[in-house]
Design a protein around this motif. Structure first.
Motif, PDB file in Angstrom:
ATOM      1  N   SER A 191       0.987   3.788  -3.076  1.00  0.00           N
ATOM      2  CA  SER A 191       0.613   5.184  -2.831  1.00  0.00           C
ATOM      3  C   SER A 191       1.727   6.119  -3.280  1.00  0.00           C
ATOM      4  CB  SER A 191       0.322   5.412  -1.341  1.00  0.00           C
ATOM      5  OG  SER A 191      -0.774   4.628  -0.929  1.00  0.00           O
ATOM      6  N   GLY A 192       2.952   5.748  -2.945  1.00  0.00           N
ATOM      7  CA  GLY A 192       4.096   6.559  -3.374  1.00  0.00           C
ATOM      8  C   GLY A 192       4.205   6.630  -4.886  1.00  0.00           C
ATOM      9  N   ILE A 250       0.838  -1.209   0.000  1.00  0.00           N
ATOM     10  CA  ILE A 250       0.000   0.000   0.000  1.00  0.00           C
ATOM     11  C   ILE A 250       0.864   1.247   0.000  1.00  0.00           C
ATOM     12  CG2 ILE A 250      -1.624   1.345   1.406  1.00  0.00           C
ATOM     13  CD1 ILE A 250      -2.856  -1.408   2.240  1.00  0.00           C
ATOM     14  N   ALA A 251       1.910   1.271   0.818  1.00  0.00           N
ATOM     15  CA  ALA A 251       2.797   2.428   0.877  1.00  0.00           C
ATOM     16  C   ALA A 251       3.516   2.622  -0.464  1.00  0.00           C
ATOM     17  CB  ALA A 251       3.817   2.258   2.000  1.00  0.00           C
ATOM     18  N   LEU A 301       1.757   6.272  -7.058  1.00  0.00           N
ATOM     19  CA  LEU A 301       0.672   7.098  -7.591  1.00  0.00           C
ATOM     20  C   LEU A 301       0.914   8.588  -7.354  1.00  0.00           C
ATOM     21  CD1 LEU A 301      -2.488   5.013  -6.616  1.00  0.00           C
ATOM     22  CD2 LEU A 301      -1.606   5.431  -8.907  1.00  0.00           C
ATOM     23  N   LEU A 302       1.455   8.913  -6.180  1.00  0.00           N
ATOM     24  CA  LEU A 302       1.712  10.319  -5.869  1.00  0.00           C
ATOM     25  C   LEU A 302       2.875  10.882  -6.693  1.00  0.00           C
ATOM     26  CD1 LEU A 302       1.229  10.313  -2.003  1.00  0.00           C
ATOM     27  CD2 LEU A 302      -0.275  11.331  -3.722  1.00  0.00           C
TER      28      LEU A 302
END
Length: 99
Positions: free
Chosen positions: A93-94, A89-90, A96-97
């Motif tokens: 998320s990274g 997940i981390a 995608l960001l």
């Protein structure tokens, strides 16, 4: 066959809720069967439900039913699965960001 149209946010949320419900219920059923001295759900099945995204349900069932809390090898595997999912997940998320 293209499966991408089935990967909608609604379908993913439904699958996530379903696997967590199944994991939660499996812990409750296994605890009930253990107390009755009957057939049990295999630990590998409980861990597979957690691996497939049901870690929150597994932890909730484990806590509520006070089941498999002292089984150290099982606990270590469940914690490892949850940590792996947290890293995914981390990382996702990274990614995608970033871009």
């Amino acid at each position: 066959m293209n499966f991408v149209p089935f990967l909608t946010p609604t379908n993913l949320a439904t699958a996530y809720i379903a696997v967590n419900f199944c994991a939660f219920a499996a812990f409750g059923i296994d605890k009930m069967k253990a107390e009755a001295g009957k057939w049990r759900i295999a630990e590998s099945t409980l861990l597979m439900l957690a691996f497939l995204g049901g870690s929150p349900g597994a932890y909730a069932g484990r806590s509520l039913f006070r089941h498999k809390t002292r089984k150290q090898p099982f606990s270590n595997m469940l914690h490892s699965i949850a940590a792996f999912q947290g890293l995914l997940i981390a990382g996702g998320s990274g990614w995608l960001l970033a871009g």
